[in-house]
Design an enzyme around this catalytic site. Structure first.
Site, PDB file in Angstrom:
ATOM      1  N   GLU A 102       0.176  59.855  46.036  1.00 47.02           N
ATOM      2  CA  GLU A 102       0.977  58.646  45.828  1.00 47.02           C
ATOM      3  C   GLU A 102       2.321  58.743  46.553  1.00 47.02           C
ATOM      4  O   GLU A 102       2.814  57.751  47.110  1.00 47.02           O
ATOM      5  CB  GLU A 102       1.193  58.417  44.330  1.00 47.02           C
ATOM      6  N   ASN A 150      -3.550  49.165  32.937  1.00 45.94           N
ATOM      7  CA  ASN A 150      -3.268  49.884  34.176  1.00 45.94           C
ATOM      8  C   ASN A 150      -3.191  51.392  33.965  1.00 45.94           C
ATOM      9  O   ASN A 150      -2.869  52.135  34.880  1.00 45.94           O
ATOM     10  CB  ASN A 150      -1.946  49.372  34.781  1.00 45.94           C
ATOM     11  N   ASN A 210      -2.732  64.550  37.362  1.00 43.54           N
ATOM     12  CA  ASN A 210      -1.687  63.531  37.419  1.00 43.54           C
ATOM     13  C   ASN A 210      -0.388  64.074  37.999  1.00 43.54           C
ATOM     14  O   ASN A 210       0.295  63.394  38.769  1.00 43.54           O
ATOM     15  CB  ASN A 210      -1.442  62.980  36.015  1.00 43.54           C
ATOM     16  N   ARG A 234       9.216  53.905  30.987  1.00 41.40           N
ATOM     17  CA  ARG A 234       7.793  53.803  30.700  1.00 41.40           C
ATOM     18  C   ARG A 234       7.632  53.356  29.249  1.00 41.40           C
ATOM     19  O   ARG A 234       7.574  54.172  28.346  1.00 41.40           O
ATOM     20  CB  ARG A 234       7.095  55.133  30.962  1.00 41.40           C
ATOM     21  N   HIS A 273      -0.906  56.130  35.516  1.00 38.97           N
ATOM     22  CA  HIS A 273      -0.919  54.800  36.117  1.00 38.97           C
ATOM     23  C   HIS A 273      -1.965  54.723  37.228  1.00 38.97           C
ATOM     24  O   HIS A 273      -2.048  55.618  38.070  1.00 38.97           O
ATOM     25  CB  HIS A 273       0.440  54.474  36.751  1.00 38.97           C
TER      26      HIS A 273
END
Length: 256
Positions: free
Chosen positions: A142, A125, A134, A72, A104
């Site tokens: 996700e 983004n 998150n 990252r 993200h």
């Protein structure tokens, strides 16, 4: 043999870089001043006032996931003028003072097996996303999307922020910005016969880490009303009604 190989490579390339906008149309309704950035693995619409993308559209497939571990390395988006995007220093002390991560919108893990994975680390983004959100229900959703792709599905995703209340300001930022109060994610699949299924979710910044994303499901109509966007503008009116007014289209497939 050479022609056959070219056909195979073309098929793989098309499957890898299948585009949400080509299937459903890019979301409409964002300000005309937005910077729409089209890349091989995603398209996003960066808002010059908030400094964050109003929507990001991407595809998750068996070909895009399960790449090697990726770093990252944050940087400003080179395709957006400096005054309309944030810098890495703007996030200084954000985690310590307002308990946010660099979240993200297009998750790195969902495109880690593509050549352009580094572009997910552009700050266009990224948004300041609550650490509890998150690292809790958001990442679990996700993961469920990637699990669906591992079963051989091409999954179309549109995600973005909502601005319905004040959340916080980046303590290190030296330019105006607006942090989202929550986020939406719309997940869709298309069968071999052209039948579309979709589920949509909204999660607030104050979500608890242990929250179940399944309880956050809403209709696409609900998201469109709250965001001002038309998410899938290429759908016919009849398909739009069926798809966007109902719950549960992909709930079971996403582990709910």
């Amino acid at each position: 043999m050479t022609s056959y190989l070219i056909l195979i490579l073309a098929f793989v390339s098309n499957a890898l870089y299948a585009n949400v906008c080509s299937q459903f149309g890019c979301p409409t309704g964002a300000p005309g001043s937005n910077d729409v950035i089209k890349r091989s693995i995603y398209t996003l619409s960066n808002n010059q006032n908030s400094k964050f993308a109003d929507w990001a559209a991407y595809v998750v497939s068996p070909l895009t996931i399960d790449g090697p571990s990726r770093s990252r390395s944050w940087r400003s988006d080179p395709e957006i003028a400096k005054q309309y995007t944030l810098e890495t220093t703007d996030y200084k002390d954000a985690n310590a003072l307002i308990r946010t991560d660099r979240g993200h919108q297009v998750p790195l893990a969902s495109v880690s097996n593509t050549d352009d994975w580094r572009t997910t680390n552009y700050l266009s983004n990224i948004t300041p996303q609550s650490s509890n959100l998150n690292q809790g229900p958001w990442v679990r959703l996700e993961t469920a999307v990637r699990d669906l792709a591992r079963k051989g599905n091409t999954v179309y995703v549109v995600t973005g922020p909502l601005y319905e209340s004040f959340f916080a300001m980046l303590p290190g930022a030296d330019e105006p910005h607006i942090i989202p109060s929550g986020y939406f994610k719309i997940v869709a699949t298309i069968s071999h016969f052209g039948f579309i299924k979709a589920s949509a979710y909204v999660m607030e910044q104050n979500s608890a880490r242990a929250d179940n994303y399944c309880t956050k499901e809403v209709t696409i109509d609900n998201i469109e009303s709250r965001s001002g966007l038309n998410i899938f503008p290429m759908l016919t009116r009849s398909k739009e009604y069926v798809l966007e007014s109902r719950l549960g289209g992909l709930s079971l497939s996403l582990g709910c």
